[in-house]
Structures are given as C-alpha cells and as structure tokens.
Enzyme design. Structure first.
Site, PDB file in Angstrom:
ATOM      1  CE  LYS A  62      -8.113   2.247   2.391  1.00  0.00           C
ATOM      2  NZ  LYS A  62      -8.077   3.688   2.418  1.00  0.00           N
TER       3      LYS A  62
ATOM      4  NE  ARG B  92      -7.680  12.878  -2.630  1.00  0.00           N
ATOM      5  CZ  ARG B  92      -7.792  12.683  -1.319  1.00  0.00           C
ATOM      6  NH1 ARG B  92      -8.300  13.594  -0.549  1.00  0.00           N
ATOM      7  NH2 ARG B  92      -7.421  11.537  -0.760  1.00  0.00           N
TER       8      ARG B  92
ATOM      9  CG  ASP C 149     -10.441   4.709   4.794  1.00  0.00           C
ATOM     10  OD1 ASP C 149     -10.816   4.484   5.960  1.00  0.00           O
ATOM     11  OD2 ASP C 149      -9.250   4.744   4.453  1.00  0.00           O
ATOM     12  CG  ASP C 150     -10.207   9.225   0.900  1.00  0.00           C
ATOM     13  OD1 ASP C 150      -9.120   8.690   1.086  1.00  0.00           O
ATOM     14  OD2 ASP C 150     -10.919   9.016  -0.106  1.00  0.00           O
TER      15      ASP C 150
ATOM     16  CD  GLU D  42      -9.298   4.782  -0.310  1.00  0.00           C
ATOM     17  OE1 GLU D  42     -10.112   4.419   0.558  1.00  0.00           O
ATOM     18  OE2 GLU D  42      -8.234   5.334  -0.049  1.00  0.00           O
ATOM     19  CG  ASP D  43      -7.511   7.911  -2.887  1.00  0.00           C
ATOM     20  OD1 ASP D  43      -7.697   8.410  -1.754  1.00  0.00           O
ATOM     21  OD2 ASP D  43      -6.453   7.341  -3.205  1.00  0.00           O
TER      22      ASP D  43
ATOM     23  CG  ASN E  22      -0.204  12.093   4.308  1.00  0.00           C
ATOM     24  OD1 ASN E  22       0.573  12.019   5.234  1.00  0.00           O
ATOM     25  ND2 ASN E  22      -1.367  11.462   4.286  1.00  0.00           N
TER      26      ASN E  22
ATOM     27  CE1 TYR F 192      -4.034   1.447  -0.546  1.00  0.00           C
ATOM     28  CE2 TYR F 192      -3.552   2.733   1.409  1.00  0.00           C
ATOM     29  CZ  TYR F 192      -4.313   2.509   0.281  1.00  0.00           C
ATOM     30  OH  TYR F 192      -5.341   3.354  -0.018  1.00  0.00           O
TER      31      TYR F 192
HETATM   32  P1  NAI Z   1      -8.101  20.143   0.852  1.00  0.00           P
HETATM   33  O1  NAI Z   1      -7.420  20.761  -0.305  1.00  0.00           O
HETATM   34  O2  NAI Z   1      -9.549  19.763   0.751  1.00  0.00           O
HETATM   35  O3  NAI Z   1      -7.954  21.155   2.115  1.00  0.00           O
HETATM   36  C1  NAI Z   1      -6.819  21.915   2.417  1.00  0.00           C
HETATM   37  C2  NAI Z   1      -7.216  22.985   3.423  1.00  0.00           C
HETATM   38  O4  NAI Z   1      -6.054  23.674   3.855  1.00  0.00           O
HETATM   39  C3  NAI Z   1      -8.159  24.036   2.856  1.00  0.00           C
HETATM   40  O5  NAI Z   1      -9.128  24.370   3.816  1.00  0.00           O
HETATM   41  C4  NAI Z   1      -7.237  25.235   2.629  1.00  0.00           C
HETATM   42  O6  NAI Z   1      -7.916  26.476   2.705  1.00  0.00           O
HETATM   43  C5  NAI Z   1      -6.275  25.061   3.773  1.00  0.00           C
HETATM   44  N1  NAI Z   1      -5.030  25.791   3.523  1.00  0.00           N
HETATM   45  C6  NAI Z   1      -4.275  25.800   2.409  1.00  0.00           C
HETATM   46  N2  NAI Z   1      -3.245  26.654   2.550  1.00  0.00           N
HETATM   47  C7  NAI Z   1      -3.357  27.185   3.777  1.00  0.00           C
HETATM   48  C8  NAI Z   1      -2.597  28.142   4.503  1.00  0.00           C
HETATM   49  N3  NAI Z   1      -1.507  28.702   3.967  1.00  0.00           N
HETATM   50  N4  NAI Z   1      -2.991  28.440   5.747  1.00  0.00           N
HETATM   51  C9  NAI Z   1      -4.090  27.886   6.290  1.00  0.00           C
HETATM   52  N5  NAI Z   1      -4.839  26.979   5.655  1.00  0.00           N
HETATM   53  C10 NAI Z   1      -4.483  26.631   4.412  1.00  0.00           C
HETATM   54  O7  NAI Z   1      -7.232  18.903   1.253  1.00  0.00           O
HETATM   55  P2  NAI Z   1      -7.649  17.633   2.149  1.00  0.00           P
HETATM   56  O8  NAI Z   1      -8.161  16.550   1.307  1.00  0.00           O
HETATM   57  O9  NAI Z   1      -8.478  18.117   3.295  1.00  0.00           O
HETATM   58  O10 NAI Z   1      -6.210  17.173   2.658  1.00  0.00           O
HETATM   59  C11 NAI Z   1      -5.388  18.015   3.435  1.00  0.00           C
HETATM   60  C12 NAI Z   1      -4.107  17.286   3.786  1.00  0.00           C
HETATM   61  O11 NAI Z   1      -4.405  16.231   4.654  1.00  0.00           O
HETATM   62  C13 NAI Z   1      -3.360  16.681   2.604  1.00  0.00           C
HETATM   63  O12 NAI Z   1      -1.981  16.876   2.779  1.00  0.00           O
HETATM   64  C14 NAI Z   1      -3.671  15.218   2.709  1.00  0.00           C
HETATM   65  O13 NAI Z   1      -2.652  14.422   2.163  1.00  0.00           O
HETATM   66  C15 NAI Z   1      -3.748  15.065   4.215  1.00  0.00           C
HETATM   67  N6  NAI Z   1      -4.505  13.909   4.630  1.00  0.00           N
HETATM   68  C16 NAI Z   1      -3.933  13.116   5.602  1.00  0.00           C
HETATM   69  C17 NAI Z   1      -4.572  11.980   6.031  1.00  0.00           C
HETATM   70  C18 NAI Z   1      -3.956  11.144   7.112  1.00  0.00           C
HETATM   71  O14 NAI Z   1      -3.050  11.546   7.760  1.00  0.00           O
HETATM   72  N7  NAI Z   1      -4.431   9.959   7.380  1.00  0.00           N
HETATM   73  C19 NAI Z   1      -5.846  11.551   5.416  1.00  0.00           C
HETATM   74  C20 NAI Z   1      -6.407  12.501   4.483  1.00  0.00           C
HETATM   75  C21 NAI Z   1      -5.739  13.632   4.103  1.00  0.00           C
END
Ligand code: NAI
Length: 561
Positions: free
Chosen positions: A168, A150, A262-263, A239-240, A407, A97
């Site tokens: 998965k 995505r 799951d996301d 997923e994704d 991430n 994975y």
């Molecule tokens: P998204 O694009 O939907 O949300 C990003 C958010 O961050 C938005 O609200 C945006 O306005 C905000 N943002 C961007 N630049 C900013 C700044 N300079 N200051 C303050 N806020 C800012 O993305 P999503 O899907 O919510 O994912 C966010 C992150 O979380 C990604 O890096 C993703 O890989 C990670 N993630 C981690 C997981 C885990 O640890 N298990 C699971 C799902 C996502």
C-alpha cells in the site's frame, strides 16, 4: 537527496536503496564518492536500467515471481523501482498490490528475503518506544499499520499481513508522490488464529494464538500513545483489521490524531466518487435517488454513512436522507423493530410502519416496492442481483445504477455483462473486483479500487500539514474523483478514470482535500493558489539526484545518518 539529507560514500552509499544509482553513478561521482572499482565500468542511464529491469520482470512467468522480483528491486534501488512502476503503471498495479499481494501475504514466510518496516510483536510490548526508534528514517509522513487479522478476502494471515502495508505504501509513493524515505509499514504482531500458520515450521511471526480483546486494546493504545509522542504529525492509516476491531479503533482515535481507516472510509469515498459520475450521467442527483444496499457490514455501513452525509450536504435533512436509504442484511431489511442491529446499523433502520403490508423484507421485496435508482452490493453473496430483480429495477428507471462491489470476483453480486444485457445496455456499472471490458471488449468497467483515494489523502495531509482527516475531506475527495469520471464526457466510457491517469487526478484530488482541510480548520491557513502550489511541490518523483562529495571536515555531513 531522498534519504533525509544524509551524505554517504563508498559501500554505504552504494548499498542504500534510497540513495543508490547502481550503474548510473557517473565517472565523476565514482571518483568523488569512493565508488571507484565497486562498479563495472559502463555508466547507464535510468532509462537503460528500467529497460533492463522491465525485461527481467517480463521474463518471470508467474505473478508471484514478478511480485518477488519487484520487491527485490525495491530493496535494492527504490528510485529505479518507482521509475519502472511509473512507466508501466497499468501492468504493475495488480502485481505490486491486489490481487497478487494476497498471495505474497499467504506465502510471506516462504518468500521472505529482507526486512522492511517495523514488526511490533506482543512479546516486545515493554520496549515499544525502542522498537519505534529503530525505524529506518526519523522523519515519517505516512504509516500504514495492520494486525494481519483480515487480509483482503483471505482472513487471518498473522505476520504475513505485513505484505499489505508494504504494498500500500508503494502506491502512496507511486500514485500520491509521497517520498519513499518518509513512509513506514508497520505490523502489530499479536499472534494468529490461523492454525495452518501456527503449525508451519517456517512461520516467521509470534507463534501464539491472538491475544484477548482486553490485552489487544491495551497494546494498541500503547502503540498509538508512543507513536503520537514520537511522530505527532504522521498520518496513521489502519488497514485490514477485523470488522469487530476496525470501527472501535477508528472511533477511538479519529479525533485524537491524524488518522483514517481505508477499508471503511476509503472504500466509501471511492464508491461515492463512482456514484457522482453515475448520477451525473443519469441526470438525477444523489439526494433525489432511492438507494438500496445489500449487505450491512463494515463496508456497507461505511458507504451508506457517506451517502447520507452527501445527501445532507445537497440539502436534505437527516430524516429525509434516511428515508431514501434501504439497507438489507442476511436477516432482511433493516427496520426499527429488529433487536439484532448494532448502533451503526440502527442509523439506517427504516420505520417498520413503512413496510407493513409487504409480503417479505428481502431484496426482491424492497426493489418491488421502492422506486430504486441505485443498487449496491457489499454482501459477499454471488449472484444476489438476479435477472428478475435487475429487470424489475430497470423497468422503473432509465439509467439504473448498479454496483456489485463484493470481492473477490467469485463473490460479485452480478457479472457486468449480465447487468448490461438485462438492462439493454442502460445500466451504469462499477464493480469491486476487476472485470474485463464487456461488449466484445469495447466497454471498460470501472473498478472501485481504493487506490483512487488513499494516495490523494496522504499527499493532501502531508502538503497541507493537516492534523486530522475530517469527513468533509473524504467527501471532497469523492466529489473531485466523480468530476473526473470519463462517463460524464462520452457514452461507452467507464465511471472511473484509467489507472494510467491516476497520478495527475490524484494531484487534483489532493489539492481539493487540502483546501477542505484549511476550511475545516485542521490545517494552517493558506490561499487555494498556495495550496495547489504546495501540493504540486510536495510530490516526490523517481529521479536520481546528483551526488556531491561529502565534506569530510563538516561533522553534520560526515558518514552515517
Ligand atoms: P461483513 O462480513 O462485515 O458484511 C457482510 C454483510 O452482508 C453483513 O451485513 C451480512 O449480514 C450481509 N449478508 C450476508 N449474506 C447475506 C445475504 N444472503 N443476503 C443479504 N445480506 C447478506 O463484510 P464487509 O467487510 O462489509 O465486506 C463485504 C464485501 O465487500 C466483501 O466481499 C468485501 O470484499 C467487499 N469489499 C469491497 C470493497 C471495494 O470494492 N473497494 C472494499 C471493502 C469491502
């Protein structure tokens, strides 16, 4: 027998990955089952085969090569594949994975060998039922579906996204004990907007731009309707999907069938699980903490939603819970005077009156003014948790809880070693991506990997025959994971358990989730004891079955499935 009770012989038995034993067929079986002469004479044990395959696996230099080798093994002999994985769980998880599966998705068309699962392509939309009926096995417990838009942090991978459901579901089996014969990966191939793929002559998907939203939702609706008619009890895991589609799809279907995303929900449950361990160590319950979230996208809002629900479960009113949650996005703190918020974000908007007189509404301002105990990052902004902000927080609380969850590693809001240094070793840390242990390798850092939750959900709903995945089931998964936090049992331990302990912890989580399903009225009544027993019995294990010769006279047992 794993493959839904089918009885086969000869070539059909030997080349069926679900029933084959390869060189482990005994001499008796070879005589009884028409295998004589089809195998070299020596009879091996599964342990011999694992040693052989592991040596082969280890000889591959490159992680993608290792992934390709394991996928080949899975297509040849699933029992052996899962036995090898079980014996080397820590080592193979990142190969099967994340992160290696991302590479496998990007190069899907180049490394494609054999078909697996279902490709439901938009041009075949009028024959969707036929496509579904062409599945390998008729009985299915768990489906993982993606549309490839995505994929991890890699964006639109078109049909290459199929690597994700395949990978998965391997973890549903490895960790959750779901019978591999009863899993089904699906990709909805609705085109791709990835220009490189559209121009790649090797691309294996439907070479077309992604369809319009109107056509998209109609297509997905047909898929869900026909799937529900064909397999009414199956767990459908999304997923994704792109953020813009993920929430609407979940909202549309979550009360109509057995399904979860799951996301959104899995991520939230893992984060809440790690938080449980952290607040336990900090000695201050979640409902008495002030929580600051940087990032208010689908992941951030999903996590906050679950935190809010948990605070309410601990006795706060909805308003009291909301007062303790501070969400910040690219435009600053979410406040009720902002016009750019979605409905989901608006639920976490603070009254503007609470921040009048502040100099600004960025992260540093919030940390300066609020008694923050928990700081989470899901913003994709590398380094956003600066030394100044972290030291300011650490001055307000004994055990600052800091989770840079974005991430991949290059986007993490802070490095765990920095957090440890800036807080004089007091920070309780969990990350989104894997980090090497800090303090000269002595202090492992918990990674909020969804694998802590989704296999348990699959096992729970399969064993309990649940018809829905409720919010309370996800929360119970989180609390049970939190109770297993090694940090609660000793200093210097991580907030989440080691991957090698996952199968056992998953059984525990699945039992608690199944009990909750019964309490929520979405699974048939059973005592806690019966449920624990059912969950344990439901687990498939990678052991070869002894094959009996098929009785040629019985039509039910003859030949093909
Ligand atoms: P998204 O694009 O939907 O949300 C990003 C958010 O961050 C938005 O609200 C945006 O306005 C905000 N943002 C961007 N630049 C900013 C700044 N300079 N200051 C303050 N806020 C800012 O993305 P999503 O899907 O919510 O994912 C966010 C992150 O979380 C990604 O890096 C993703 O890989 C990670 N993630 C981690 C997981 C885990 O640890 N298990 C699971 C799902 C996502």
């Amino acid at each position: 027998m794993t493959a839904q009770g089918r009885q086969r012989r000869g070539q059909a038995l030997l080349f069926d990955p679900l029933t084959t034993k390869g060189t482990a067929f005994s001499q008796q079986e070879r005589r009884d089952l028409g295998l004589l002469g089809l195998l070299p004479y020596a009879v091996k044990t599964i342990a011999d085969q694992v040693a052989h395959s592991y040596a082969e696996f280890s000889s591959r230099q490159d992680d993608l090569d290792k992934h390709i080798y394991l996928r080949g093994l899975q297509d040849r002999n699933e029992t052996l594949f899962y036995r090898l994985l079980s014996d080397h769980i820590e080592e193979v998880l990142p190969i099967v994975y994340t992160p290696t599966v991302g590479d496998a998705c990007r190069r899907f068309s180049k490394i494609y060998r054999r078909p697996r699962g279902l490709f439901i392509s938009y041009p075949d939309r009028d024959r969707m039922r036929e496509v579904l009926r062409n599945r390998r096995e008729q009985q299915v417990d768990v489906i993982v579906v993606t549309d490839g838009q995505r994929i991890l942090g890699l964006g639109d991978q078109g049909v290459g996204g199929m690597g994700i459901p395949i990978g998965k579901l391997s973890l549903y089996t490895l960790i959750g004990g779901i019978d591999p014969a009863r899993t089904l990966p699906i990709i909805l191939d609705v085109g791709t907007d990835n220009v490189d793929l559209l121009h790649d002559p090797q691309y294996l998907g439907w070479r077309h731009r992604r369809i319009s939203d109107e056509d998209y939702y109609a297509f997905v609706d047909d898929f869900v309707t026909i799937l529900h008619e064909e397999l009414p009890d199956v767990l459908l895991q999304w997923e994704d999907f792109a953020t813009a589609h993920a929430l609407p799809l979940l909202k549309r279907y979550r009360n109509r069938l057995l399904t979860f995303n799951d996301d959104i929900q899995g991520t939230a449950a893992v984060a809440l699980g790690a938080l449980h361990g952290a607040v336990g160590v900090a000695g201050r319950p979640l409902s008495q903490q002030q929580v600051v979230m940087l990032g208010a996208g689908s992941a951030g809002i999903g996590v906050l939603e679950m935190i809010r629900q948990q605070m309410v479960a601990e006795g706060l009113s909805e308003t009291e819970a909301a007062e303790r949650i501070w969400a910040i996005d690219i435009n600053g703190l979410l406040t009720d005077d902002r016009a750019d918020l979605s409905d989901a974000q608006r639920r976490f908007a603070q009254p503007a009156s609470r921040v009048t007189g502040w100099d600004g509404r960025g992260l540093a301002d919030v940390v300066r003014h609020v008694d923050v105990g928990i700081l989470i990052g899901l913003s994709t902004v590398a380094g956003a948790f600066t030394e100044e902000i972290v030291r300011m927080m650490a001055a307000k609380t004994d055990r600052p809880i800091i989770f840079p969850l974005s991430n991949p590693t290059s986007r993490a809001e802070a490095h765990p070693a920095e957090l440890d240094e800036w807080t004089d070793g007091r920070a309780l840390i969990a990350t989104g991506s894997p980090f090497a242990p800090i303090r000269h390798g002595t202090y492992p850092i918990a990674q909020c990997n969804n694998v802590y939750i989704f296999p348990a959900i699959g096992l729970a709903v399969t064993a309990a025959r649940a018809s829905r995945v409720t919010d309370a089931m996800m929360r119970v998964a989180a609390t049970t994971l939190g109770e297993a936090s090694p940090a609660l049992h000793g200093a210097g331990q991580p907030l989440l358990p080691a991957f090698a302990d996952l199968p056992e912890i998953t059984t525990r989580i699945a039992t608690a989730v199944a009990v909750q399903a019964v309490r929520d009225g979405v699974a048939p009544a059973a005592s806690d004891q019966e449920i624990a027993e059912t969950v344990r019995r439901a687990r498939w294990t990678p052991d070869y079955q002894t094959h009996q010769p098929p009785e040629a006279t019985s039509p039910a047992l003859s030949g093909e499935k």
